[in-house]
Design an enzyme around this catalytic site. Structure first.
Site, PDB file in Angstrom:
ATOM      1  N   MET A  55      -2.809  -2.220  -5.404  1.00  0.00           N
ATOM      2  CA  MET A  55      -4.164  -2.260  -5.935  1.00  0.00           C
ATOM      3  C   MET A  55      -4.799  -0.874  -5.892  1.00  0.00           C
ATOM      4  O   MET A  55      -4.883  -0.258  -4.825  1.00  0.00           O
ATOM      5  CB  MET A  55      -5.011  -3.249  -5.130  1.00  0.00           C
ATOM      6  CG  MET A  55      -4.630  -4.696  -5.346  1.00  0.00           C
ATOM      7  SD  MET A  55      -5.526  -5.854  -4.255  1.00  0.00           S
ATOM      8  CE  MET A  55      -4.589  -5.662  -2.731  1.00  0.00           C
ATOM      9  N   CYS A  72     -14.480  -5.324   1.279  1.00  0.00           N
ATOM     10  CA  CYS A  72     -13.263  -5.116   0.491  1.00  0.00           C
ATOM     11  C   CYS A  72     -12.284  -6.268   0.699  1.00  0.00           C
ATOM     12  O   CYS A  72     -11.664  -6.752  -0.258  1.00  0.00           O
ATOM     13  CB  CYS A  72     -12.619  -3.789   0.877  1.00  0.00           C
ATOM     14  SG  CYS A  72     -11.177  -3.353  -0.127  1.00  0.00           S
ATOM     15  N   CYS A 104     -10.615   3.932   4.126  1.00  0.00           N
ATOM     16  CA  CYS A 104      -9.615   4.609   3.293  1.00  0.00           C
ATOM     17  C   CYS A 104     -10.196   5.633   2.331  1.00  0.00           C
ATOM     18  O   CYS A 104      -9.526   6.601   1.976  1.00  0.00           O
ATOM     19  CB  CYS A 104      -8.779   3.583   2.533  1.00  0.00           C
ATOM     20  SG  CYS A 104      -9.733   2.535   1.394  1.00  0.00           S
ATOM     21  N   SER A 147       0.808  -1.217   0.000  1.00  0.00           N
ATOM     22  CA  SER A 147       0.000   0.000   0.000  1.00  0.00           C
ATOM     23  C   SER A 147       0.841   1.267   0.000  1.00  0.00           C
ATOM     24  O   SER A 147       0.313   2.355  -0.183  1.00  0.00           O
ATOM     25  CB  SER A 147      -0.891   0.011   1.251  1.00  0.00           C
ATOM     26  OG  SER A 147      -0.074   0.070   2.418  1.00  0.00           O
ATOM     27  N   GLY A 148       2.139   1.104   0.238  1.00  0.00           N
ATOM     28  CA  GLY A 148       2.987   2.276   0.404  1.00  0.00           C
ATOM     29  C   GLY A 148       3.181   2.646   1.863  1.00  0.00           C
ATOM     30  O   GLY A 148       3.854   3.617   2.182  1.00  0.00           O
ATOM     31  N   GLY A 149       2.611   1.841   2.767  1.00  0.00           N
ATOM     32  CA  GLY A 149       2.745   2.099   4.195  1.00  0.00           C
ATOM     33  C   GLY A 149       3.810   1.231   4.842  1.00  0.00           C
ATOM     34  O   GLY A 149       4.373   0.329   4.213  1.00  0.00           O
ATOM     35  N   VAL A 150       4.055   1.487   6.116  1.00  0.00           N
ATOM     36  CA  VAL A 150       5.122   0.784   6.831  1.00  0.00           C
ATOM     37  C   VAL A 150       4.808  -0.693   7.021  1.00  0.00           C
ATOM     38  O   VAL A 150       5.704  -1.545   6.941  1.00  0.00           O
ATOM     39  CB  VAL A 150       5.427   1.478   8.187  1.00  0.00           C
ATOM     40  CG1 VAL A 150       4.236   1.370   9.145  1.00  0.00           C
ATOM     41  CG2 VAL A 150       6.676   0.903   8.833  1.00  0.00           C
TER      42      VAL A 150
END
Length: 342
Positions: free
Chosen positions: A35, A95, A189, A11-14
């Site tokens: 995604m 989701c 989100c 997701s681009g997160g840690v």
């Protein structure tokens, strides 16, 4: 011997970044997948770039899958429709089933990946989910609806870690420090501010209506039924009231909300539809969470005609139709369903 191939949702997160790194260090052949789900302006430009940076750092290929049409159909439109029906939705559970552990698994098949991994805080033994060791971050409630047939293919590298440990891992690695200090993602989100601000673009939210008591007497006024969920005690008027009043139920067709005293919110049983169970038993004693971040309460469950009838052994306040009811045997998640009535 070459280790198995795993597709990691990034997701681009840690959390997803550290998950990919841990799996790579364990010897897996790792590929990443970003995604594109909702269509929030500017969101994907930022996060896809972060996911690519993370993939480059870990040294893996990053695939990008545009699922915005599927997301709108399977998650976003049901979110709007559920509020329009006067119920309280749970878009994350939808989701997770349809996209994160649905479309992602299909994509894993396309690239011949044996396993699928995410940065969710949850554990699994291939047959059941279990609550994460970090109970402040546990996401098992939102994964109750995942198809049981894919559990043997799921890996959760963070299930036994604390969030603080994950941030420490990122902070200690040159090149990942910025991921450790990123802000937390929002609970839903695609909601920028409040859910009502979002709904206003699709349905009439601000539509003044009547507040009634359980006997049908008009006792006040509200600003539009979609502003309210079961248990809410503010944002409407009750003439002559000296005690707090709470929303007991919502009549979407009449644009009315029914209010009463707190004790009238008490619920001792629920009926669930659209079940997703990891057990084949038709009658059992267990515990149930009727909302995220609430205590699981003991209950007796009977499954009949694709519905579950749960009798609560402790009364619960403020149960909302449309929400998820999730069953737990201690830390083991044994499935759940959607609250149809209480």
């Amino acid at each position: 011997m070459k280790k198995s191939k795993v597709l990691v949702g990034m997701s681009g997160g840690v959390d997803s970044t550290v998950s990919a790194l841990l799996l790579k260090n364990q010897g897996y052949e790792v590929e990443g997948l970003y995604m594109k789900l909702h269509s929030k302006p500017g969101y994907h430009e930022i996060n896809q770039a972060r996911a690519q940076k993370a993939a480059d750092f870990v040294g893996i290929k990053l695939h990008v899958l545009d699922l915005q049409e599927t997301f709108n159909r399977e998650v976003f439109q049901p979110f709007i429709d559920t509020y329009a029906d006067g119920k309280t939705p749970n878009p994350c559970a939808l989701c997770n089933r349809s996209l994160k552990f649905g479309e992602m698994v299909k994509f894993a098949d396309k690239i011949s990946a044996d396993y699928v991994a995410t940065g969710h805080y949850i554990k699994s033994d291939g047959k059941y989910f279990y609550e994460a060791d970090d109970d402040t971050k546990d996401q098992s409630y939102f994964l109750f609806y995942v198809d049981r047939s894919i559990l043997p293919r799921l890996i959760f590298p963070l299930g036994e870690k604390k969030k603080s440990e994950v941030k420490e891992i990122a902070a200690s690695i040159e090149g990942l420090e910025s991921f450790a200090s990123q802000g937390e993602s929002s609970e839903i989100c695609f909601v920028e501010t409040t859910y009502t601000d979002l709904l206003k673009d699709y349905v009439e939210v601000d539509n003044v209506g009547e507040v009634i008591d359980k006997d049908g007497n008009v006792v006040g006024e509200h600003k539009g039924y979609m502003h309210y969920t079961i248990g809410k005690r503010k944002g409407f008027t009750v003439r002559g009231a000296h005690d707090p009043h709470y929303v007991l139920s919502i009549d979407a067709d009449k644009n009315q909300i029914v209010v009463g005293k707190k004790e009238e919110l008490s619920c001792s049983s629920v009926v669930l539809n659209n079940l997703n169970l990891y057990t084949d038993e038709k009658e059992f004693d267990t515990t149930v969470k009727l909302r995220y971040r609430t205590k699981a309460v003991p209950c007796h469950v009977v499954v009949k005609n694709n519905k579950a009838y749960a009798t609560l052994k402790e009364s619960v306040f403020g149960v909302a139709t449309g929400q998820a009811a999730v069953f737990y045997d201690d830390s083991k998640l044994i499935g759940g369903g959607w609250i149809e009535e209480n």
